[in-house]
Write a protein that holds these residues in place. Sequence first.
Motif, PDB file in Angstrom:
ATOM      1  N   LEU A   3       0.838  -1.194   0.000  1.00 54.02           N
ATOM      2  CA  LEU A   3       0.000   0.000   0.000  1.00 54.02           C
ATOM      3  C   LEU A   3       0.873   1.243   0.000  1.00 54.02           C
ATOM      4  N   CYS A   4       0.556   2.178  -0.900  1.00 56.18           N
ATOM      5  CA  CYS A   4       1.234   3.469  -0.863  1.00 56.18           C
ATOM      6  C   CYS A   4       0.590   4.291   0.243  1.00 56.18           C
ATOM      7  N   LYS A   5       1.380   4.758   1.182  1.00 59.62           N
ATOM      8  CA  LYS A   5       0.862   5.515   2.315  1.00 59.62           C
ATOM      9  C   LYS A   5       0.431   6.926   1.923  1.00 59.62           C
ATOM     10  N   GLU A   6       0.776   7.366   0.727  1.00 61.97           N
ATOM     11  CA  GLU A   6       0.410   8.712   0.274  1.00 61.97           C
ATOM     12  C   GLU A   6      -0.871   8.689  -0.565  1.00 61.97           C
ATOM     13  N   CYS A   7      -0.875   7.933  -1.661  1.00 65.08           N
ATOM     14  CA  CYS A   7      -2.034   7.927  -2.568  1.00 65.08           C
ATOM     15  C   CYS A   7      -3.009   6.779  -2.272  1.00 65.08           C
ATOM     16  N   LEU A   8      -2.626   5.871  -1.371  1.00 64.34           N
ATOM     17  CA  LEU A   8      -3.436   4.727  -0.938  1.00 64.34           C
ATOM     18  C   LEU A   8      -3.726   3.727  -2.061  1.00 64.34           C
ATOM     19  N   LYS A   9      -2.870   3.688  -3.067  1.00 64.71           N
ATOM     20  CA  LYS A   9      -2.992   2.697  -4.130  1.00 64.71           C
ATOM     21  C   LYS A   9      -2.433   1.366  -3.636  1.00 64.71           C
ATOM     22  N   SER A  39       3.092  11.088 -10.491  1.00 66.01           N
ATOM     23  CA  SER A  39       2.880  12.251  -9.628  1.00 66.01           C
ATOM     24  C   SER A  39       2.744  11.916  -8.139  1.00 66.01           C
ATOM     25  N   CYS A  40       3.036  10.693  -7.724  1.00 68.54           N
ATOM     26  CA  CYS A  40       3.019  10.354  -6.303  1.00 68.54           C
ATOM     27  C   CYS A  40       4.455  10.156  -5.823  1.00 68.54           C
ATOM     28  N   THR A  41       4.779  10.762  -4.715  1.00 61.73           N
ATOM     29  CA  THR A  41       6.119  10.621  -4.132  1.00 61.73           C
ATOM     30  C   THR A  41       6.082   9.804  -2.852  1.00 61.73           C
ATOM     31  N   GLY A  42       4.985   9.068  -2.648  1.00 61.50           N
ATOM     32  CA  GLY A  42       4.811   8.291  -1.424  1.00 61.50           C
ATOM     33  C   GLY A  42       5.662   7.045  -1.373  1.00 61.50           C
ATOM     34  N   ARG A  43       5.611   6.396  -0.208  1.00 63.45           N
ATOM     35  CA  ARG A  43       6.310   5.139   0.015  1.00 63.45           C
ATOM     36  C   ARG A  43       5.289   4.015   0.091  1.00 63.45           C
ATOM     37  N   VAL A  44       5.655   2.881  -0.479  1.00 63.09           N
ATOM     38  CA  VAL A  44       4.813   1.697  -0.490  1.00 63.09           C
ATOM     39  C   VAL A  44       5.323   0.745   0.585  1.00 63.09           C
ATOM     40  N   VAL A  45       4.405   0.270   1.434  1.00 63.50           N
ATOM     41  CA  VAL A  45       4.764  -0.633   2.529  1.00 63.50           C
ATOM     42  C   VAL A  45       3.950  -1.915   2.437  1.00 63.50           C
ATOM     43  N   PRO A  53      -8.075  -3.452   3.950  1.00 60.65           N
ATOM     44  CA  PRO A  53      -9.206  -2.522   3.810  1.00 60.65           C
ATOM     45  C   PRO A  53      -9.338  -1.574   5.009  1.00 60.65           C
ATOM     46  N   THR A  54      -9.057  -2.069   6.197  1.00 60.86           N
ATOM     47  CA  THR A  54      -9.114  -1.238   7.408  1.00 60.86           C
ATOM     48  C   THR A  54      -8.061  -0.151   7.366  1.00 60.86           C
ATOM     49  N   ILE A  55      -6.848  -0.513   6.980  1.00 62.42           N
ATOM     50  CA  ILE A  55      -5.744   0.453   6.931  1.00 62.42           C
ATOM     51  C   ILE A  55      -6.028   1.541   5.900  1.00 62.42           C
ATOM     52  N   ILE A  56      -6.574   1.165   4.755  1.00 61.88           N
ATOM     53  CA  ILE A  56      -6.938   2.152   3.738  1.00 61.88           C
ATOM     54  C   ILE A  56      -7.995   3.105   4.287  1.00 61.88           C
ATOM     55  N   GLU A  57      -9.035   2.565   4.902  1.00 59.93           N
ATOM     56  CA  GLU A  57     -10.124   3.386   5.436  1.00 59.93           C
ATOM     57  C   GLU A  57      -9.621   4.346   6.510  1.00 59.93           C
ATOM     58  N   LEU A  58      -8.800   3.863   7.415  1.00 61.90           N
ATOM     59  CA  LEU A  58      -8.269   4.717   8.487  1.00 61.90           C
ATOM     60  C   LEU A  58      -7.437   5.860   7.924  1.00 61.90           C
ATOM     61  N   ASN A  59      -6.531   5.552   7.020  1.00 54.02           N
ATOM     62  CA  ASN A  59      -5.660   6.584   6.448  1.00 54.02           C
ATOM     63  C   ASN A  59      -6.450   7.568   5.588  1.00 54.02           C
ATOM     64  N   LYS A  60      -7.453   7.083   4.874  1.00 55.09           N
ATOM     65  CA  LYS A  60      -8.305   7.947   4.059  1.00 55.09           C
ATOM     66  C   LYS A  60      -9.006   8.993   4.937  1.00 55.09           C
ATOM     67  N   LYS A  61      -9.365   8.579   6.154  1.00 57.77           N
ATOM     68  CA  LYS A  61     -10.074   9.474   7.068  1.00 57.77           C
ATOM     69  C   LYS A  61      -9.132  10.336   7.915  1.00 57.77           C
ATOM     70  N   GLY A  62      -7.833  10.168   7.742  1.00 60.25           N
ATOM     71  CA  GLY A  62      -6.873  10.974   8.484  1.00 60.25           C
ATOM     72  C   GLY A  62      -6.352  10.340   9.755  1.00 60.25           C
ATOM     73  N   TRP A  63      -6.775   9.118  10.065  1.00 63.71           N
ATOM     74  CA  TRP A  63      -6.256   8.388  11.237  1.00 63.71           C
ATOM     75  C   TRP A  63      -5.034   7.605  10.759  1.00 63.71           C
ATOM     76  N   ILE A  64      -3.901   8.271  10.722  1.00 60.14           N
ATOM     77  CA  ILE A  64      -2.697   7.764  10.065  1.00 60.14           C
ATOM     78  C   ILE A  64      -2.105   6.595  10.853  1.00 60.14           C
ATOM     79  N   THR A  65      -1.871   5.511  10.129  1.00 60.40           N
ATOM     80  CA  THR A  65      -1.316   4.302  10.739  1.00 60.40           C
ATOM     81  C   THR A  65       0.189   4.232  10.488  1.00 60.40           C
ATOM     82  N   LYS A  66       0.881   3.531  11.381  1.00 57.57           N
ATOM     83  CA  LYS A  66       2.330   3.351  11.256  1.00 57.57           C
ATOM     84  C   LYS A  66       2.684   1.901  10.945  1.00 57.57           C
ATOM     85  N   PHE A  67       2.137   0.979  11.721  1.00 52.73           N
ATOM     86  CA  PHE A  67       2.412  -0.450  11.567  1.00 52.73           C
ATOM     87  C   PHE A  67       1.131  -1.213  11.882  1.00 52.73           C
TER      88      PHE A  67
END
Length: 143
Positions: A3-9, A39-45, A53-67
Motif C-alpha cells: 500500500l502506498c501511504k500517500e495515494c493509498l494505491k 505524480s506520487c512521491t509516497g512510500r509503499v509498505v 481494507p481497514t488500513i486504507i479506510e483509516l488513512n483515508k479518514k486521516g487516522w494515520i497508521t504506522k504499523f
Amino acid sequence: MYLCKECLKVFDQYDINPSYINSDDVEVIYEEADCSSISCTGRVVKVDEMILPTIIELNKKGWITKFCCSGHLYNTYIDTYIYFKNTPPTIPDNFDFRDDAIYYKSKKFNSSSRPNNLKRLNQLFDINRELYKWAIGLPIKEN
C-alpha cells in the motif's frame, strides 16, 4: 499486498521493487519501496491482506497508521494490532489501547485448548471484519 501511504494505491508483489530497512520506531525490519504512480512521491509498505481494507479506510479518514498486523493462523497468540500516528476517538470492542496502538485482547492457546485451523481462521476473519466495521464508523479526522 503493498500500500502506498500517500495515494493509498494497492500493489501486489510484482508491481514493486522493495528495499529492506530498519525502522526507528519499532525494532523490526520491514519492506518499503517508492510508489510507481505518476505524480506520487509516497512510500509503499507491505500490509497483511486481511487488514488492508481497514488500513486504507483509516488513512483515508486521516487516522494515520504506522504499523499493523492482521494476526496469523499459526502463531500462539492472535496478534492483531494497529499503531497510529494520531489517536482515534474510539477503539473497537475487544481491543485495548496502549503505546499508540490498538491490540486485540487475545489469549494464549495451549495444545489442549487451541482451536483447529478452520476455527482459528474464522476467528481471524471475524476480528478483521470488526476492525473494518469500526474504521468505517469513525469520523473523518479534523485538522
